[in-house]
Design an enzyme around this catalytic site. Structure first.
Site, mmCIF file in Angstrom:
data_model
loop_
_atom_site.group_PDB
_atom_site.id
_atom_site.type_symbol
_atom_site.label_atom_id
_atom_site.label_comp_id
_atom_site.label_asym_id
_atom_site.label_seq_id
_atom_site.Cartn_x
_atom_site.Cartn_y
_atom_site.Cartn_z
ATOM 1 N N GLU A 91 -36.232 -0.089 45.543
ATOM 2 C CA GLU A 91 -34.948 0.549 45.219
ATOM 3 C C GLU A 91 -35.136 1.974 44.730
ATOM 4 O OE1 GLU A 91 -32.571 -1.495 42.282
ATOM 5 O OE2 GLU A 91 -33.158 -3.415 43.147
ATOM 6 N N CYS A 104 -34.028 8.777 41.133
ATOM 7 C CA CYS A 104 -34.930 7.897 40.394
ATOM 8 C C CYS A 104 -35.710 7.078 41.419
ATOM 9 C CB CYS A 104 -34.121 6.977 39.483
ATOM 10 S SG CYS A 104 -35.123 5.722 38.665
ATOM 11 N N CYS A 111 -43.503 -5.312 39.464
ATOM 12 C CA CYS A 111 -44.218 -4.749 38.312
ATOM 13 C C CYS A 111 -44.937 -5.891 37.608
ATOM 14 C CB CYS A 111 -43.229 -4.089 37.349
ATOM 15 S SG CYS A 111 -44.052 -3.290 35.954
ATOM 16 N N CYS A 115 -42.086 -6.775 30.847
ATOM 17 C CA CYS A 115 -41.116 -6.481 29.783
ATOM 18 C C CYS A 115 -39.974 -7.500 29.865
ATOM 19 C CB CYS A 115 -40.586 -5.059 29.907
ATOM 20 S SG CYS A 115 -41.901 -3.829 29.871
ATOM 21 N N CYS A 118 -36.431 -6.927 31.731
ATOM 22 C CA CYS A 118 -36.453 -6.187 32.994
ATOM 23 C C CYS A 118 -36.506 -7.126 34.199
ATOM 24 C CB CYS A 118 -37.668 -5.263 32.992
ATOM 25 S SG CYS A 118 -37.878 -4.392 34.536
ATOM 26 N N CYS A 332 -31.874 -2.005 37.120
ATOM 27 C CA CYS A 332 -32.865 -1.683 38.132
ATOM 28 C C CYS A 332 -33.605 -2.952 38.552
ATOM 29 C CB CYS A 332 -33.803 -0.664 37.501
ATOM 30 S SG CYS A 332 -35.472 -0.731 38.072
HETATM 31 S S1 SF4 Z 1 -39.464 -1.903 32.181
HETATM 32 FE FE1 SF4 Z 1 -39.770 -3.211 34.005
HETATM 33 S S2 SF4 Z 1 -40.563 -1.832 35.576
HETATM 34 FE FE2 SF4 Z 1 -40.818 -0.783 33.591
HETATM 35 S S3 SF4 Z 1 -42.899 -1.342 32.913
HETATM 36 FE FE3 SF4 Z 1 -41.515 -2.853 32.008
HETATM 37 S S4 SF4 Z 1 -41.503 -4.547 33.475
HETATM 38 FE FE4 SF4 Z 1 -42.327 -2.767 34.558
#
Ligand code: SF4
Length: 348
Positions: A91, A104, A111, A115, A118, A332
């Site tokens: 994206e 962006c 990932c 986190c 997220c 996101c």
């Molecule tokens: S916020 Fe999401 S994309 Fe960014 S480092 Fe943490 S897990 Fe990865």
């Protein structure tokens, strides 16, 4: 096959000479790719047909395919879902501001940082993006909208500093005077806090902006929200931030997602002001987008404002991130997830 769009101009010149072509051809090809955002070798009309055929046979020309675009009726924000040549999806977002257009971009497919708030990390990381695949998110959007892009933030899916070498090459290509020639100060890279790579980036003698995903005011809360905190403590992170500022002179941005009842109390604001007091920084408060896979809730608008006022009282600059494209999608990573889920439903 050589990924031609990931080559620096010098690397491209060597490749072209190795093909038995005169060196100036490299300049023409580089110009088509990075100044004119050509979508294929076919568009490079000042090259002979023979050379175009040779390039097609020997090089991979990364050109992202648009799978879906959602446009906001409120502010013109466009969210893109792109397909890579191996079928993976990423994206990117195009935003219009008074000072110009901003894009962006994503740096990885998925990932692995985990986190808690997220959506991009739910299935882990699939792979790193090549410099060409990061660049072409910008170029594809320029081709699609016909508009210029004056700022870039690397804040989409992925942890940029977990894909360090490719990100660095992307920075060099994007800011190359022979290409798009974007000012380094108009480029921001975000990180969840991979401390050694933050220090390494500080030593590169660049003047790009660094945004740090902080999201908590102490080690214990950060560990609850961000597994990376188990590897590098908040004190080590803040030391690396000081180092980055000392080396680059660039003001730091701390991203702080406000999660209702988790990190948005007056005590949190007070503690945050305390740990940031000697840093030249701005705190960007982000009312967290609820994601259906996790049970975190948004802070109320009053809480967000109260948190901001608390920081300002302690002389910490704070802004509340303007929510762009509120009417088109959530956080996101969700456009991609929804698309994959819908396809799985259809295939059942
Ligand atoms: S916020 Fe999401 S994309 Fe960014 S480092 Fe943490 S897990 Fe990865």
């Amino acid at each position: 096959m050589t990924d031609i769009k990931s080559l620096t101009k010098d690397e491209l010149t060597s490749l072209i000479k190795d093909m038995g072509e005169p060196g100036f051809r490299a300049g023409q090809i580089y110009d088509w790719m990075h100044k004119k955002q050509a979508g294929s070798f076919e568009e490079m009309t000042n090259l002979s047909k023979g050379l175009r055929e040779k390039l097609t046979a020997e090089c991979e020309f990364v050109c992202l395919k648009i799978v879906r675009v959602q446009e906001s009726k409120i502010d013109g924000t466009r969210k893109y879902l792109f397909e890579l040549s191996d079928g993976n999806l990423i994206e990117s977002v195009f935003m219009k501001y008074r000072f110009g257009n901003s894009v962006c971009v994503s740096s990885q497919v998925g990932c692995r940082m985990g986190c808690r708030f997220c959506a991009s990390t739910i299935d882990g990381v699939e792979r790193n993006l090549a410099p060409s695949e990061i660049l072409d998110q910008i170029y594809a959007i320029m081709r699609d909208t016909g508009e210029k892009v004056s700022r870039v933030v690397v804040m989409g899916s992925g942890e940029p500093l977990d894909n360090y070498d490719n990100i660095l090459k992307f920075v060099r290509l994007l800011t190359d005077e022979n290409g798009l020639n974007m000012g380094q100060r108009n480029l921001t890279i975000s990180t969840c806090g991979i401390v050694p790579n933050m220090r390494k980036l500080a030593d590169e003698e660049l003047s790009i902006n660094l945004a740090i995903s902080l999201h908590a005011s102490n080690q214990q809360k950060r560990q609850e929200l961000m597994p990376i905190a188990n590897q590098y403590s908040i004190d080590e992170l803040l030391d690396a931030c000081r180092y980055y500022f000392d080396k680059t002179g660039r003001q730091l941005t701390f991203e702080y997602s406000l999660v209702g009842g988790v990190n948005d109390t007056d005590e949190d604001a007070d503690e945050l002001a305390g740990i940031l007091k000697d840093l030249n920084c701005v705190v960007n408060l982000i009312p967290v987008n609820p994601i259906k896979e996790r049970d975190y809730v948004e802070s109320t608008a009053e809480r967000v404002q109260a948190f901001k006022r608390m920081l300002e009282k302690r002389r910490i600059n704070a802004t509340v991130r303007r929510e762009m494209g509120r009417d088109i999608d959530g956080a996101c990573g969700q456009l991609r997830r929804r698309h994959i889920e819908n396809n799985q439903e259809e295939n059942k």
